[in-house]
Enzyme design. Structure first.
Site, PDB file in Angstrom:
ATOM      1  N   ASP A   1      -6.069  12.389  -5.258  1.00 34.62           N
ATOM      2  CA  ASP A   1      -6.048  12.193  -3.819  1.00 34.62           C
ATOM      3  C   ASP A   1      -5.072  13.216  -3.242  1.00 34.62           C
ATOM      4  OD1 ASP A   1      -6.342  10.797  -1.282  1.00 34.62           O
ATOM      5  OD2 ASP A   1      -4.331  10.007  -1.667  1.00 34.62           O
TER       6      ASP A   1
ATOM      7  N   ASP B   1      -3.022   6.918  -4.475  1.00 40.86           N
ATOM      8  CA  ASP B   1      -1.984   5.997  -3.993  1.00 40.86           C
ATOM      9  C   ASP B   1      -2.542   4.810  -3.229  1.00 40.86           C
ATOM     10  OD1 ASP B   1      -2.776   7.587  -1.758  1.00 40.86           O
ATOM     11  OD2 ASP B   1      -0.909   7.069  -0.734  1.00 40.86           O
TER      12      ASP B   1
END
Length: 228
Positions: free
Chosen positions: A12, A173
């Site tokens: 990400d 996350d």
């Protein structure tokens, strides 16, 4: 050196590779100011990051006086324009991230980014940060078409395809990152230092790292457990 258990490691972007919180908060507050709303603390905006700019602004409006569709339609383009013009003013890499990427590349791993940020913005940000050339694929929230951003498995599968196939893991996350990895049938590694919307334990990741310096060892352990 022993073979590494993964051929591909995807990441990400916001809250994982880069701390973009200051710039995203500034863009959100720019839009809120145009709407005549009170500004939000940067830490409050961080918890709204993960599903893309539109969802971030929707939550920002809700938190600053209530969601209004007409206001949303008026200020959302202003948020995007402001962010694109100020995309790397306060953005910094998370500690040890560059070294972790170097280590994985040295093990023969293909690296990729899968983000819910628009692809053109992700590419622009990575270009400015001098990171684009490190990634075999950069996939945004709009790359696979409307409705096919994370937690959909489609961008993860496209990442694997663009990287030439093989054993993959994904690092992120948010719950959207972990669900995307799970939906694609690959291990998900959560970072405890990102823009968490809930306790990191609630992400149900295959493993958690507290710093990038742990990533290589944790990936080897996860690969061993998954038979990679």
């Amino acid at each position: 050196m022993a073979n590494f258990p993964f051929d591909i490691v995807g990441f990400d972007l916001d809250g994982t590779l880069l701390d973009t919180g200051a710039d995203l908060a500034a863009a959100t507050n720019h839009a809120l100011a145009l709407a005549g709303r009170p500004l939000l603390a940067p830490e409050a905006v961080k918890a709204m990051i993960g599903r893309g700019a539109k969802a971030m602004l929707e939550q920002g409006l809700e938190a600053s006086g209530g969601f209004d569709q007409a206001v949303m339609e008026r200020v959302y383009p202003e948020l995007l324009a402001y962010y694109e013009a100020n995309i790397a003013v306060g953005t910094v890499p998370f500690p040890e991230m560059i070294e972790a990427l170097d280590t994985l590349a040295g093990r023969g791993v293909q690296l990729a980014v899968v983000t819910n940020k628009f692809e053109r913005l992700a590419v622009k940000l990575l270009d400015i940060m001098g990171l684009s050339s490190r990634f075999a694929a950069i996939i945004g929230g709009d790359t696979m078409g409307r409705g096919n951003a994370k937690p959909s498995a489609l961008p993860i599968r496209e990442m694997i395809r663009r990287c030439g196939g093989g054993r993959a893991a994904f690092v992120g996350d948010s719950i959207y990152d972990m669900l995307a990895a799970k939906n694609a049938g690959i291990p998900g590694i959560a970072v405890s230092f990102g823009f968490l919307m809930q306790p990191v334990e609630a992400l149900q990741a295959d493993a958690v790292i507290d710093r990038f310096g742990e990533l290589e060892t944790v990936l080897e352990a996860v690969g061993s457990r998954h038979g990679a």
